[in-house]
Motif scaffolding. Sequence first.
Motif, short mmCIF file in Angstrom:
data_model
loop_
_atom_site.label_atom_id
_atom_site.label_comp_id
_atom_site.label_asym_id
_atom_site.label_seq_id
_atom_site.Cartn_x
_atom_site.Cartn_y
_atom_site.Cartn_z
N GLY A 104 13.61 36.83 -32.83
CA GLY A 104 13.61 37.09 -31.39
C GLY A 104 14.73 38.03 -31.04
N GLY A 105 14.39 39.17 -30.43
CA GLY A 105 15.39 40.14 -29.96
C GLY A 105 16.29 40.59 -31.09
N VAL A 106 17.59 40.46 -30.85
CA VAL A 106 18.58 40.96 -31.83
C VAL A 106 18.64 40.07 -33.08
N GLY A 107 17.96 38.94 -33.06
CA GLY A 107 17.81 38.09 -34.25
C GLY A 107 17.07 38.80 -35.37
N ALA A 109 18.05 41.47 -36.74
CA ALA A 109 19.06 42.01 -37.68
C ALA A 109 19.38 41.01 -38.78
N PRO A 110 19.80 39.77 -38.44
CA PRO A 110 20.14 38.84 -39.53
C PRO A 110 18.95 38.37 -40.36
N ILE A 111 17.72 38.52 -39.86
CA ILE A 111 16.58 38.04 -40.67
C ILE A 111 16.23 39.06 -41.76
N ALA A 131 10.24 40.41 -28.53
CA ALA A 131 11.34 40.89 -27.67
C ALA A 131 10.84 40.94 -26.24
N ARG A 132 11.81 41.16 -25.33
CA ARG A 132 11.41 41.14 -23.91
C ARG A 132 10.49 42.33 -23.57
N ASN A 133 10.73 43.51 -24.18
CA ASN A 133 9.82 44.65 -24.01
C ASN A 133 9.93 45.56 -25.22
N TYR A 152 3.68 41.80 -33.61
CA TYR A 152 4.64 42.03 -32.52
C TYR A 152 4.24 41.26 -31.27
N THR A 153 5.26 40.75 -30.55
CA THR A 153 5.01 40.21 -29.21
C THR A 153 6.07 40.78 -28.26
N THR A 154 5.66 40.98 -27.04
CA THR A 154 6.64 41.31 -25.99
C THR A 154 6.36 40.43 -24.78
N LYS A 162 1.04 40.08 -25.66
CA LYS A 162 1.87 39.67 -24.51
C LYS A 162 2.18 38.18 -24.63
N GLY A 163 3.48 37.84 -24.56
CA GLY A 163 3.85 36.42 -24.63
C GLY A 163 4.97 36.20 -25.62
N LEU A 164 5.21 34.93 -25.95
CA LEU A 164 6.33 34.55 -26.81
C LEU A 164 5.90 34.51 -28.28
N VAL A 165 6.87 34.53 -29.16
CA VAL A 165 6.60 34.53 -30.61
C VAL A 165 5.82 33.29 -31.06
N MET A 190 14.34 29.62 -28.63
CA MET A 190 13.23 30.05 -29.50
C MET A 190 13.26 29.27 -30.81
N MET A 191 14.45 29.15 -31.41
CA MET A 191 14.54 28.44 -32.70
C MET A 191 14.13 26.98 -32.52
N LYS A 192 14.48 26.40 -31.37
CA LYS A 192 14.09 25.01 -31.10
C LYS A 192 12.57 24.86 -31.15
N PHE A 193 11.86 25.75 -30.44
CA PHE A 193 10.40 25.60 -30.36
C PHE A 193 9.70 26.03 -31.64
N VAL A 194 10.26 27.02 -32.34
CA VAL A 194 9.67 27.41 -33.63
C VAL A 194 9.83 26.26 -34.64
N VAL A 207 16.84 27.85 -39.90
CA VAL A 207 17.29 28.58 -38.71
C VAL A 207 18.70 29.08 -38.96
N SER A 208 19.13 30.06 -38.17
CA SER A 208 20.50 30.58 -38.28
C SER A 208 21.20 30.27 -36.96
N LEU A 209 22.22 29.41 -37.04
CA LEU A 209 22.84 28.92 -35.80
C LEU A 209 24.04 29.79 -35.41
P1 NAD Z 1 15.49 37.28 -25.69
O1 NAD Z 1 16.04 36.24 -24.75
O2 NAD Z 1 15.06 38.58 -25.16
O3 NAD Z 1 14.31 36.58 -26.52
C1 NAD Z 1 13.72 37.22 -27.63
C2 NAD Z 1 12.39 36.57 -27.90
O4 NAD Z 1 12.55 35.20 -28.23
C3 NAD Z 1 11.43 36.58 -26.74
O5 NAD Z 1 10.79 37.82 -26.59
C4 NAD Z 1 10.46 35.47 -27.12
O6 NAD Z 1 9.41 35.91 -27.95
C5 NAD Z 1 11.35 34.51 -27.88
N1 NAD Z 1 11.64 33.37 -27.00
C6 NAD Z 1 12.51 33.33 -25.96
N2 NAD Z 1 12.44 32.13 -25.35
C7 NAD Z 1 11.48 31.42 -26.00
C8 NAD Z 1 10.93 30.12 -25.84
N3 NAD Z 1 11.33 29.31 -24.86
N4 NAD Z 1 9.96 29.73 -26.69
C9 NAD Z 1 9.52 30.54 -27.68
N5 NAD Z 1 10.01 31.78 -27.89
C10 NAD Z 1 10.97 32.22 -27.06
O7 NAD Z 1 16.52 37.52 -26.86
P2 NAD Z 1 17.79 38.44 -26.82
O8 NAD Z 1 18.27 38.72 -25.45
O9 NAD Z 1 17.62 39.57 -27.76
O10 NAD Z 1 18.86 37.46 -27.41
C11 NAD Z 1 18.90 37.24 -28.73
C12 NAD Z 1 19.57 35.92 -28.93
O11 NAD Z 1 19.61 35.71 -30.31
C13 NAD Z 1 20.97 35.82 -28.38
O12 NAD Z 1 21.05 34.60 -27.69
C14 NAD Z 1 21.82 35.77 -29.62
O13 NAD Z 1 22.95 34.95 -29.46
C15 NAD Z 1 20.86 35.18 -30.60
N6 NAD Z 1 21.17 35.58 -31.97
C16 NAD Z 1 21.17 34.63 -32.87
C17 NAD Z 1 21.52 34.95 -34.13
C18 NAD Z 1 21.59 33.89 -35.10
O14 NAD Z 1 22.17 34.06 -36.15
N7 NAD Z 1 21.00 32.76 -34.79
C19 NAD Z 1 21.82 36.22 -34.50
C20 NAD Z 1 21.75 37.20 -33.56
C21 NAD Z 1 21.42 36.85 -32.27
#
Ligand code: NAD
Length: 274
Positions: A104-107, A109-111, A131-133, A152-154, A162-165, A190-194, A207-209
């Motif tokens: 999800g989003g910037v996640g 990178a670490p994956i 990602a959001r878009n 891909y989802t946005t 369109k929608g969540l991962v 996201m990690m909670k629901f996945v 998951v990566s916390l």
């Molecule tokens: P974001 O809030 O834009 O969400 C990215 C995607 O996550 C969404 O497009 C959606 O598909 C999914 N998502 C969001 N809420 C969800 C839900 N309730 N159920 C299912 N899927 C959902 O993400 P962002 O703004 O890019 O933020 C990235 C986050 O990742 C930051 O909070 C950052 O701290 C975290 N992060 C975590 C790690 C890690 O090691 N765990 C590393 C980098 C970033």
Amino acid sequence: MYKITEKKVLNKDIDFMTIDAPLVAKNAKPGHFIILRVDEDGERIPLTIADIKGDQVDIIYQKMGYSTQLLGTKEKGDTISDFVGPLGQAAHIKDKKHVVGVAGGVGAAPILPQLRAYKEQGTKVTLILGARNKDYLILKDTFESLCDKVIYTTDDGSYGEKGLVTAPLEDILKTDDTIDHVIAIGPVIMMKFVAKMATAHKRSVDVSLNPIMIDGTGMCGNCRVEIGGKTYFACIDGPDFPGEAVDYDGLMKRQNYYKDKEHECYMRLDNHGS
Ligand code: NAD
Ligand code: FES
């Protein structure tokens, strides 16, 4: 001092940077993180390593607060004062047939290093990148050349589904019984629901916390996370953990402790720049 050898702006919030750090590069494995400081008085910024190329370490960071915004003002050829690592435990790359990464989003990178390690050992790799878009879908070309399939989802439907991962994840967990493992990296919600979904479909999940870290060496206790009723420190025991029994709600509550301070930091940088 550590030299920045490459810098790319991926979108208005996220930058890619390569740092010349031979000792870190030599010892880093997928899942390890580094802590950097932009200058001697700077705040410590923990970041999971995105990639290693020879002596060079790639990082990708979201400009969320004062220090990451300050890092974003640095360019190729500039230096930063500290770049310490590798820290934490390397991710456990398991003997699996078909792994689904959910980023999800910037996640994203670490994956990347984890999916590469799975691919290199012959595991089939599918990625769901959300990602959001469309501007926030990062590393698309890299993932397309690495993975067997990328979905891909946005949130707004500007690219892919369109929608969540979790929507395509549910589909493939129902229909593809070759999948035997899921890795989720992104926002805690996201990690909670996945993790919940993978567990419901009887697949293991990692998951990566990312709790707030201070020293990164197990001394301050700030990065503690609860898993199955036991306390772990993400900086020395993680950041990767089995996802089934993580107290995600507790982690989200702890992440919000310093929200008001983050707001003040934004104000500080705004004033600094004017
Ligand atoms: P974001 O809030 O834009 O969400 C990215 C995607 O996550 C969404 O497009 C959606 O598909 C999914 N998502 C969001 N809420 C969800 C839900 N309730 N159920 C299912 N899927 C959902 O993400 P962002 O703004 O890019 O933020 C990235 C986050 O990742 C930051 O909070 C950052 O701290 C975290 N992060 C975590 C790690 C890690 O090691 N765990 C590393 C980098 C970033
Ligand atoms: Fe201080 Fe982990 S960051 S114990």
